[in-house]
Design a protein around this motif. Sequence first.
Motif, PDB file in Angstrom:
ATOM      1  N   GLU A 261      -2.929   5.972 -25.129  1.00  0.00           N
ATOM      2  CA  GLU A 261      -3.583   4.767 -24.587  1.00  0.00           C
ATOM      3  C   GLU A 261      -2.956   4.313 -23.272  1.00  0.00           C
ATOM      4  N   THR A 262      -1.636   4.375 -23.196  1.00  0.00           N
ATOM      5  CA  THR A 262      -0.953   3.957 -21.972  1.00  0.00           C
ATOM      6  C   THR A 262       0.055   5.022 -21.562  1.00  0.00           C
ATOM      7  N   SER A 263       0.430   4.963 -20.303  1.00  0.00           N
ATOM      8  CA  SER A 263       1.438   5.887 -19.785  1.00  0.00           C
ATOM      9  C   SER A 263       2.212   5.187 -18.689  1.00  0.00           C
ATOM     10  N   ALA A 264       3.348   4.643 -19.040  1.00  0.00           N
ATOM     11  CA  ALA A 264       4.149   3.873 -18.085  1.00  0.00           C
ATOM     12  C   ALA A 264       4.924   4.804 -17.164  1.00  0.00           C
ATOM     13  N   PHE A 265       4.325   5.148 -16.043  1.00  0.00           N
ATOM     14  CA  PHE A 265       5.009   5.931 -15.014  1.00  0.00           C
ATOM     15  C   PHE A 265       4.385   5.547 -13.694  1.00  0.00           C
ATOM     16  N   GLU A 266       5.217   5.134 -12.762  1.00  0.00           N
ATOM     17  CA  GLU A 266       4.749   4.816 -11.420  1.00  0.00           C
ATOM     18  C   GLU A 266       5.914   4.995 -10.459  1.00  0.00           C
ATOM     19  N   GLU A 267       5.714   5.834  -9.474  1.00  0.00           N
ATOM     20  CA  GLU A 267       6.700   6.025  -8.417  1.00  0.00           C
ATOM     21  C   GLU A 267       5.962   6.050  -7.084  1.00  0.00           C
ATOM     22  N   LYS A 268       6.580   5.433  -6.076  1.00  0.00           N
ATOM     23  CA  LYS A 268       5.976   5.377  -4.747  1.00  0.00           C
ATOM     24  C   LYS A 268       6.546   6.487  -3.879  1.00  0.00           C
ATOM     25  N   LEU A 269       5.663   7.218  -3.230  1.00  0.00           N
ATOM     26  CA  LEU A 269       6.066   8.302  -2.354  1.00  0.00           C
ATOM     27  C   LEU A 269       6.374   7.718  -0.979  1.00  0.00           C
ATOM     28  N   VAL A 270       7.623   7.310  -0.787  1.00  0.00           N
ATOM     29  CA  VAL A 270       8.030   6.611   0.429  1.00  0.00           C
ATOM     30  C   VAL A 270       8.698   7.527   1.449  1.00  0.00           C
ATOM     31  N   PRO A 271       9.740   8.271   1.071  1.00  0.00           N
ATOM     32  CA  PRO A 271      10.458   9.053   2.077  1.00  0.00           C
ATOM     33  C   PRO A 271       9.589  10.139   2.699  1.00  0.00           C
ATOM     34  N   PRO A 272       9.953  10.589   3.892  1.00  0.00           N
ATOM     35  CA  PRO A 272       9.231  11.720   4.488  1.00  0.00           C
ATOM     36  C   PRO A 272       9.429  12.981   3.655  1.00  0.00           C
ATOM     37  N   MET A 273       8.409  13.849   3.651  1.00  0.00           N
ATOM     38  CA  MET A 273       8.442  15.065   2.824  1.00  0.00           C
ATOM     39  C   MET A 273       8.849  16.318   3.591  1.00  0.00           C
ATOM     40  N   ASP A 274       9.205  16.200   4.846  1.00  0.00           N
ATOM     41  CA  ASP A 274       9.489  17.380   5.669  1.00  0.00           C
ATOM     42  C   ASP A 274      10.566  18.281   5.056  1.00  0.00           C
ATOM     43  N   GLY A 275      11.682  17.707   4.653  1.00  0.00           N
ATOM     44  CA  GLY A 275      12.767  18.491   4.068  1.00  0.00           C
ATOM     45  C   GLY A 275      12.357  19.137   2.760  1.00  0.00           C
ATOM     46  N   PHE A 276      11.591  18.411   1.950  1.00  0.00           N
ATOM     47  CA  PHE A 276      11.124  18.950   0.676  1.00  0.00           C
ATOM     48  C   PHE A 276      10.168  20.111   0.905  1.00  0.00           C
ATOM     49  N   SER A 277       9.266  19.959   1.854  1.00  0.00           N
ATOM     50  CA  SER A 277       8.345  21.050   2.183  1.00  0.00           C
ATOM     51  C   SER A 277       9.115  22.282   2.651  1.00  0.00           C
ATOM     52  N   ALA A 278      10.137  22.072   3.476  1.00  0.00           N
ATOM     53  CA  ALA A 278      10.961  23.191   3.956  1.00  0.00           C
ATOM     54  C   ALA A 278      11.704  23.853   2.792  1.00  0.00           C
TER      55      ALA A 278
ATOM     56  N   MET B  96       0.841  -1.187   0.000  1.00  0.00           N
ATOM     57  CA  MET B  96       0.000   0.000   0.000  1.00  0.00           C
ATOM     58  C   MET B  96       0.876   1.238   0.000  1.00  0.00           C
ATOM     59  N   GLY B  97       0.263   2.369   0.104  1.00  0.00           N
ATOM     60  CA  GLY B  97       0.978   3.625   0.094  1.00  0.00           C
ATOM     61  C   GLY B  97       0.445   4.521  -1.005  1.00  0.00           C
ATOM     62  N   ILE B  98       1.097   5.650  -1.166  1.00  0.00           N
ATOM     63  CA  ILE B  98       0.705   6.607  -2.194  1.00  0.00           C
ATOM     64  C   ILE B  98       1.673   6.497  -3.362  1.00  0.00           C
ATOM     65  N   TYR B  99       1.108   6.458  -4.545  1.00  0.00           N
ATOM     66  CA  TYR B  99       1.890   6.390  -5.776  1.00  0.00           C
ATOM     67  C   TYR B  99       1.545   7.588  -6.641  1.00  0.00           C
ATOM     68  N   LEU B 100       2.504   8.007  -7.435  1.00  0.00           N
ATOM     69  CA  LEU B 100       2.267   8.988  -8.484  1.00  0.00           C
ATOM     70  C   LEU B 100       2.333   8.198  -9.782  1.00  0.00           C
ATOM     71  N   VAL B 101       1.248   8.229 -10.552  1.00  0.00           N
ATOM     72  CA  VAL B 101       1.150   7.374 -11.733  1.00  0.00           C
ATOM     73  C   VAL B 101       0.697   8.159 -12.959  1.00  0.00           C
ATOM     74  N   GLY B 102       1.104   7.673 -14.117  1.00  0.00           N
ATOM     75  CA  GLY B 102       0.621   8.203 -15.376  1.00  0.00           C
ATOM     76  C   GLY B 102      -0.761   7.646 -15.668  1.00  0.00           C
ATOM     77  N   VAL B 103      -1.548   8.392 -16.411  1.00  0.00           N
ATOM     78  CA  VAL B 103      -2.927   8.014 -16.710  1.00  0.00           C
ATOM     79  C   VAL B 103      -3.084   7.866 -18.219  1.00  0.00           C
ATOM     80  N   GLY B 104      -3.629   6.721 -18.628  1.00  0.00           N
ATOM     81  CA  GLY B 104      -3.914   6.480 -20.039  1.00  0.00           C
ATOM     82  C   GLY B 104      -5.328   6.884 -20.401  1.00  0.00           C
ATOM     83  N   ALA B 105      -5.648   6.817 -21.675  1.00  0.00           N
ATOM     84  CA  ALA B 105      -6.931   7.287 -22.197  1.00  0.00           C
ATOM     85  C   ALA B 105      -8.133   6.601 -21.559  1.00  0.00           C
ATOM     86  N   GLN B 106      -8.061   5.289 -21.382  1.00  0.00           N
ATOM     87  CA  GLN B 106      -9.218   4.585 -20.832  1.00  0.00           C
ATOM     88  C   GLN B 106      -9.588   5.106 -19.450  1.00  0.00           C
ATOM     89  N   GLU B 107      -8.602   5.275 -18.591  1.00  0.00           N
ATOM     90  CA  GLU B 107      -8.859   5.784 -17.243  1.00  0.00           C
ATOM     91  C   GLU B 107      -9.262   7.262 -17.270  1.00  0.00           C
TER      92      GLU B 107
END
Length: 189
Positions: free
Chosen positions: A47-64, A1-12
Motif C-alpha cells: 500500500e505504501t512505500s516510504a522512500f524519497e531521495e532528491k537527485l541534487v549533486p551533479p552526475m558527471d563523476g558517477f557517469s564516468a 522542485m527537482g528530480i526525486y527517486l521515490v517508492g511507489v505504493g499500490a494506489q499509484e
Amino acid sequence: MGIYLVGVGAQEWFDEDEEEGGLGAAAAGLNEELRRRGLPPYESVPETSAFEEKLVPPMDGFSALCRTHLSREAEERLLGWTVLVPISLDDEIRLPVESSYTDETTLAGAPQVLALAEQLATVIGLPPEIPATNGNLELTSWFLDGPAQETAAARPSPWAKDLDTAFYVALYLSAARHSLRRGCPMKYS
C-alpha cells in the motif's frame, strides 16, 4: 522542485490516471510482457512505500565511473530505467507509455540493478556508515548537510575523493535494496 527517486505504493501503481502520476498503463504493460515470457504477473504491491531521495549533486563523476567500470549494456541497465520493479528481468522492458521525463517507460529489475550498484560500491569502497535510507531524504541529507565530509576525512578511500559520485552509488544501491525489501516499484518524479 527537482528530480526525486521515490517508492511507489499500490494506489499509484494501479491508477490509470497518468495525469495524476498513475502508472496503471505501465503496470498493465509489464504484466502483459511477463505473461508473454511465461512469468507470473507482478501484482503484490504494498500500500505504501516510504522512500524519497532528491537527485541534487551533479552526475558527471558517477557517469564516468559507470563508463569506466561497466560495459555499455550494464551502464544502460543501471541508468536507463524509468521504473524499477522488484522482480528479476533479464532484459529491460520498454513500453510505449509516457513517463515523467520521457516518451516511453523503461522497466528494469531490481536484482540486476542491485548487482551493478554493488559492483560500483566495491570499486569505490563505499563505507558502511552511509545510511540505508530508512527515512525520506536520509541519503540526501547525509551527503549534503550531514556527516559525509567528516566521514570522508576520517575514512579516506576512493569514495571520499568524490562525494557526488558516492551519493549516486549509494542512491542506486539503496533504491534497489528498498525495492526488493519492500516489494515496491521505484520511479523518478
